[in-house]
Write a protein that holds these residues in place. Structure first.
Motif, PDB file in Angstrom:
ATOM      1  N   ASP A 344      45.586  34.075 -16.359  1.00  0.00           N
ATOM      2  CA  ASP A 344      44.547  33.154 -15.899  1.00  0.00           C
ATOM      3  C   ASP A 344      45.153  32.257 -14.818  1.00  0.00           C
ATOM      4  O   ASP A 344      46.326  31.888 -14.888  1.00  0.00           O
ATOM      5  CB  ASP A 344      44.044  32.266 -17.049  1.00  0.00           C
ATOM      6  CG  ASP A 344      43.614  33.081 -18.271  1.00  0.00           C
ATOM      7  OD1 ASP A 344      43.141  34.220 -18.074  1.00  0.00           O
ATOM      8  OD2 ASP A 344      43.773  32.581 -19.395  1.00  0.00           O
ATOM      9  N   ALA A 345      44.362  31.910 -13.814  1.00  0.00           N
ATOM     10  CA  ALA A 345      44.869  31.049 -12.739  1.00  0.00           C
ATOM     11  C   ALA A 345      43.708  30.503 -11.933  1.00  0.00           C
ATOM     12  O   ALA A 345      42.588  31.028 -11.974  1.00  0.00           O
ATOM     13  CB  ALA A 345      45.820  31.812 -11.824  1.00  0.00           C
ATOM     14  N   HIS A 346      43.961  29.412 -11.210  1.00  0.00           N
ATOM     15  CA  HIS A 346      43.020  28.940 -10.199  1.00  0.00           C
ATOM     16  C   HIS A 346      43.214  29.782  -8.944  1.00  0.00           C
ATOM     17  O   HIS A 346      44.316  30.234  -8.654  1.00  0.00           O
ATOM     18  CB  HIS A 346      43.275  27.463  -9.860  1.00  0.00           C
ATOM     19  CG  HIS A 346      42.791  26.507 -10.914  1.00  0.00           C
ATOM     20  ND1 HIS A 346      43.613  26.019 -11.897  1.00  0.00           N
ATOM     21  CD2 HIS A 346      41.571  25.959 -11.136  1.00  0.00           C
ATOM     22  CE1 HIS A 346      42.933  25.207 -12.684  1.00  0.00           C
ATOM     23  NE2 HIS A 346      41.686  25.156 -12.246  1.00  0.00           N
ATOM     24  N   ILE A 347      42.141  30.003  -8.197  1.00  0.00           N
ATOM     25  CA  ILE A 347      42.249  30.652  -6.888  1.00  0.00           C
ATOM     26  C   ILE A 347      41.531  29.791  -5.863  1.00  0.00           C
ATOM     27  O   ILE A 347      40.581  29.072  -6.186  1.00  0.00           O
ATOM     28  CB  ILE A 347      41.681  32.091  -6.886  1.00  0.00           C
ATOM     29  CG1 ILE A 347      40.186  32.086  -7.221  1.00  0.00           C
ATOM     30  CG2 ILE A 347      42.447  32.976  -7.845  1.00  0.00           C
ATOM     31  CD1 ILE A 347      39.539  33.455  -7.084  1.00  0.00           C
ATOM     32  N   GLN A 348      41.990  29.862  -4.620  1.00  0.00           N
ATOM     33  CA  GLN A 348      41.448  29.012  -3.562  1.00  0.00           C
ATOM     34  C   GLN A 348      41.827  29.595  -2.198  1.00  0.00           C
ATOM     35  O   GLN A 348      42.830  30.297  -2.070  1.00  0.00           O
ATOM     36  CB  GLN A 348      42.019  27.591  -3.703  1.00  0.00           C
ATOM     37  CG  GLN A 348      41.341  26.538  -2.843  1.00  0.00           C
ATOM     38  CD  GLN A 348      41.851  25.137  -3.175  1.00  0.00           C
ATOM     39  OE1 GLN A 348      42.997  24.954  -3.573  1.00  0.00           O
ATOM     40  NE2 GLN A 348      41.006  24.142  -3.021  1.00  0.00           N
ATOM     41  N   ILE A 349      41.010  29.312  -1.177  1.00  0.00           N
ATOM     42  CA  ILE A 349      41.331  29.754   0.174  1.00  0.00           C
ATOM     43  C   ILE A 349      42.494  28.930   0.712  1.00  0.00           C
ATOM     44  O   ILE A 349      42.478  27.707   0.657  1.00  0.00           O
ATOM     45  CB  ILE A 349      40.117  29.597   1.114  1.00  0.00           C
ATOM     46  CG1 ILE A 349      38.970  30.510   0.657  1.00  0.00           C
ATOM     47  CG2 ILE A 349      40.511  29.935   2.554  1.00  0.00           C
ATOM     48  CD1 ILE A 349      39.285  31.981   0.740  1.00  0.00           C
ATOM     49  N   ASN A 350      43.502  29.623   1.244  1.00  0.00           N
ATOM     50  CA  ASN A 350      44.649  28.968   1.851  1.00  0.00           C
ATOM     51  C   ASN A 350      44.648  29.294   3.336  1.00  0.00           C
ATOM     52  O   ASN A 350      44.759  30.458   3.732  1.00  0.00           O
ATOM     53  CB  ASN A 350      45.953  29.442   1.192  1.00  0.00           C
ATOM     54  CG  ASN A 350      47.178  28.757   1.765  1.00  0.00           C
ATOM     55  OD1 ASN A 350      47.589  29.037   2.867  1.00  0.00           O
ATOM     56  ND2 ASN A 350      47.742  27.843   0.988  1.00  0.00           N
ATOM     57  N   ALA A 351      44.518  28.277   4.191  1.00  0.00           N
ATOM     58  CA  ALA A 351      44.426  28.489   5.639  1.00  0.00           C
ATOM     59  C   ALA A 351      45.717  29.034   6.217  1.00  0.00           C
ATOM     60  O   ALA A 351      45.687  29.819   7.162  1.00  0.00           O
ATOM     61  CB  ALA A 351      44.054  27.173   6.333  1.00  0.00           C
ATOM     62  N   GLU A 352      46.857  28.649   5.656  1.00  0.00           N
ATOM     63  CA  GLU A 352      48.132  29.117   6.198  1.00  0.00           C
ATOM     64  C   GLU A 352      48.323  30.603   5.920  1.00  0.00           C
ATOM     65  O   GLU A 352      48.786  31.355   6.765  1.00  0.00           O
ATOM     66  CB  GLU A 352      49.273  28.298   5.586  1.00  0.00           C
ATOM     67  CG  GLU A 352      50.604  28.437   6.292  1.00  0.00           C
ATOM     68  CD  GLU A 352      51.382  29.652   5.836  1.00  0.00           C
ATOM     69  OE1 GLU A 352      51.991  30.318   6.686  1.00  0.00           O
ATOM     70  OE2 GLU A 352      51.379  29.944   4.623  1.00  0.00           O
ATOM     71  N   ARG A 353      47.897  31.054   4.741  1.00  0.00           N
ATOM     72  CA  ARG A 353      48.006  32.478   4.409  1.00  0.00           C
ATOM     73  C   ARG A 353      46.823  33.284   4.937  1.00  0.00           C
ATOM     74  O   ARG A 353      46.845  34.507   4.918  1.00  0.00           O
ATOM     75  CB  ARG A 353      48.082  32.648   2.887  1.00  0.00           C
ATOM     76  CG  ARG A 353      49.314  32.042   2.257  1.00  0.00           C
ATOM     77  CD  ARG A 353      49.371  32.373   0.784  1.00  0.00           C
ATOM     78  NE  ARG A 353      50.535  31.782   0.144  1.00  0.00           N
ATOM     79  CZ  ARG A 353      50.849  31.975  -1.141  1.00  0.00           C
ATOM     80  NH1 ARG A 353      50.095  32.737  -1.893  1.00  0.00           N
ATOM     81  NH2 ARG A 353      51.921  31.403  -1.650  1.00  0.00           N
ATOM     82  N   ARG A 354      45.746  32.585   5.334  1.00  0.00           N
ATOM     83  CA  ARG A 354      44.516  33.212   5.818  1.00  0.00           C
ATOM     84  C   ARG A 354      43.871  34.093   4.755  1.00  0.00           C
ATOM     85  O   ARG A 354      43.288  35.136   5.054  1.00  0.00           O
ATOM     86  CB  ARG A 354      44.790  34.045   7.075  1.00  0.00           C
ATOM     87  CG  ARG A 354      45.464  33.286   8.198  1.00  0.00           C
ATOM     88  CD  ARG A 354      45.649  34.160   9.413  1.00  0.00           C
ATOM     89  NE  ARG A 354      46.639  33.615  10.322  1.00  0.00           N
ATOM     90  CZ  ARG A 354      47.053  34.217  11.415  1.00  0.00           C
ATOM     91  NH1 ARG A 354      46.556  35.385  11.756  1.00  0.00           N
ATOM     92  NH2 ARG A 354      47.966  33.664  12.191  1.00  0.00           N
ATOM     93  N   SER A 355      44.014  33.712   3.516  1.00  0.00           N
ATOM     94  CA  SER A 355      43.456  34.515   2.423  1.00  0.00           C
ATOM     95  C   SER A 355      43.394  33.662   1.163  1.00  0.00           C
ATOM     96  O   SER A 355      43.706  32.477   1.176  1.00  0.00           O
ATOM     97  CB  SER A 355      44.319  35.752   2.174  1.00  0.00           C
ATOM     98  OG  SER A 355      45.619  35.371   1.764  1.00  0.00           O
TER      99      SER A 355
END
Length: 589
Positions: A344-355
């Motif tokens: 289980d984990a939180h997920i979120q858009i990361n601008a540096e990784r572009r994903s």
């Protein structure tokens, strides 16, 4: 949230009886060059691995590559990956494990080398995804099938091989110039960094570089990228490590609120979409994150984000997809790791990784016994996990250089961060580390103290990395601990106003090409001769904001829409227009 529904199994190829249960399956992390052998596969496709060495050879699973559980394993493996290009599956016949070429390739991978043996090993044995159904085929079979299906025109254009798509053309890189930074093509390739840079990304790790300005020498760690220069060649972009993110200053017109700062410092992501002011004055909806390796603030256009329908085997709801598009962090349960275990984990858009990135909040304990080859005491490990800085002396970099440093775990990533100053000491009264030897010259305790006080010392007969002797004034930065070298006062360079040149890489531009460039259009320039002697063609476009010409492998004026929503909308719109035209045609008839 519902799990992914299985699709109907594709028909199995016919195999002879002696081919059954005869393959060994390996999983390769191409970025870290870690090779694992599959030791167990369950009926639902979950698997376990062991190191790919002789010690664990008896644990290697022998399998029929056409068995149901192997197909389930492949589907499960490819569907859960966030970056499929990073990982590879290899299927090797058991009787070839002890052949010289396979043994050499495995040894090179274990040593972290990308050699010709590794390249041939991957080409021969790697299994790759073939289509959206996550079926997989071997490279040898893939080439044969491609030759059967390609048209004569495709064969003439591609020469029978599919070329990788890179943002930058390697022929336009002056490797002789990059040697001034202590870098070479072989060095970047062996560390697995060249591919990332040619694709237009920053390196996924910091790299030690040295810069010799004649009157000063600077050594630092930085992430690297390739960037377009004013004169045409592709040059080195250096993303230095900042002491902390600059969140108190406006960023493209946006002033960070206290909540913005809190989110960026805790997770690395701002948690919402904001409007950033572009160079032309327009406002662009964007995601904002922090580069956790350098503390640089990074933005990405919101329209370029891709939100998948499913992640790590878990189907996302429409609300969850909407929240991700808004930059919010969502919690997802029951995802499947590459080991086959649920997590289980939180997920979120990361601008540096572009994903999308995974955020683990309860898995930041440091459990290594060594750092840079130096054995840590139990007290040092406890201090690191308590959030304190420790000092480690005599560590060794990958290139063999010995160094000492303060070490503290990064709050966001849990990774060790190395600094020449004690991060637990207050600003304005930093405790900095001064070595007892600088470039081969021993310094006295008095000279060390002078450097700690911000004073300048002068050393003779130092030796740089090229083996050249030099003498220089030396001064330490009292906030970062870094040493600067100087013989003369620093000068200032003035930029010349940008004008469209008559030539591009010795290719004469026509009047129309210069006019198109002046009006902001991209033009195709043919006959460019690269540093490697190859003749190439490049699209060229003027970048008036930066005062340079930008070069592209593909036409930059061709409109692209990387947004999943807009792609779907365009397809629907085209379908509606076609239906409308058909209905009009029928009414006219």
């Amino acid at each position: 949230m519902a799990k992914k529904n299985g699709r109907d199994d594709p028909p199995k190829p016919q195999v002879s009886e002696n081919e059954q249960m005869s393959d060994i399956v390996f999983i390769l992390d191409k970025m870290e060059l870690i090779l694992q052998a599959v030791s167990e596969i369950s009926k639902d496709g979950r698997y376990k691995t062991v190191p790919a060495d002789k010690e664990h050879q008896n644990s290697f699973l022998k399998i029929d590559r056409y068995a149901n559980m192997f197909e389930n394993f492949l589907k499960n493996f490819w569907s859960q990956l966030k970056d499929p290009t990073r990982f590879g599956i290899l299927s090797v016949r058991e009787d070839t494990l002890d052949t010289p070429e396979v043994r050499q390739a495995v040894e090179d991978i274990a040593a972290g080398k990308q050699t010709k043996a590794v390249e041939e090993f991957l080409k021969k044995y790697e299994i790759v995804p073939r289509d959206k159904e996550n079926q997989s085929i071997n490279h040898q079979n893939q080439e044969e099938m491609a030759k059967k299906n390609e048209t004569p025109q495709q064969a003439a254009q591609d020469g029978g091989q599919q070329q990788p798509k890179y943002r930058y053309n390697e022929s336009m890189i002056n490797w002789e110039e990059l040697k001034k930074f202590g870098l070479s093509r072989e060095y970047l390739q062996e560390r697995g960094l060249l591919d990332q840079m040619l694709k237009g990304y920053k390196t996924n790790q910091v790299v030690p570089i040295s810069m010799n300005f004649g009157s000063a020498v600077l050594r630092t760690d930085a992430r690297l990228s390739f960037q377009q220069s004013v004169g045409g060649p592709i040059v080195l972009g250096i993303h230095g490590i900042r002491q902390k993110p600059e969140l108190d200053r406006p960023y493209f017109g946006h002033i960070f609120s206290e909540e913005d700062k809190k989110n960026l410092l805790e997770t690395g992501n701002m948690g919402r979409v904001v409007e950033l002011k572009g160079r032309n004055g327009e406002y662009i909806p964007s995601f904002v994150s922090i580069d956790k390796l350098t503390n640089e603030i990074v933005a990405m256009k919101a329209e370029n984000v891709f939100i998948p329908n499913e992640i790590s085997g878990v189907k996302l709801t429409e609300q969850e997809q909407h929240d991700l598009r808004e930059g919010k962090k969502i919690y997802v349960e029951g995802m499947i790791a590459k080991s086959g275990n649920e997590f289980d984990a939180h997920i979120q858009i990361n601008a540096e990784r572009r994903s999308i990135e995974y955020i683990f909040e309860n898995d930041k304990l440091f459990n290594h016994q060594k750092l840079g080859g130096v054995e840590l005491t139990q007290k040092q490990i406890e201090d690191l996990n308590a959030g304190k800085a420790i000092f480690v002396e005599g560590m060794q970099r990958k290139d063999g250089e010995v160094f000492s440093s303060y070490v503290k775990l990064d709050e966001a990533t849990g990774r060790p961060a190395y600094t020449r100053y004690n991060p637990d000491s207050p600003e304005g009264a930093r405790e900095i580390y001064i070595p007892n030897e600088i470039n081969g010259v021993k310094i006295t305790a008095e000279e060390q103290q002078q450097l700690r006080e911000g004073k300048t010392i002068f050393l003779n007969d130092m030796v740089n990395r090229k083996g050249e002797e030099f003498s220089s004034f030396i001064k330490a930065d009292l906030e970062t601990g870094r040493l600067s070298y100087s013989r003369t006062p620093d000068g200032f360079e003035q930029r010349e106003q940008f004008k469209i040149p008559d030539k591009v890489w010795d290719v004469e531009l026509s009047r129309k090409q210069r006019a198109d460039l002046q009006s902001g259009k991209a033009v195709l320039v043919e006959g460019i001769k690269g540093y490697d002697g190859k003749t190439i063609s490049q699209y060229v476009k003027a970048n008036f904001n930066q005062g340079r010409l930008d070069f592209y492998n593909e036409n930059p004026d061709r409109k692209r829409d990387a947004s999943q929503r807009n792609v779907v909308a365009n397809v629907q719109k085209q379908g509606q227009e076609q239906s409308s035209r058909k209905s009009k045609g029928a009414s006219i008839a």
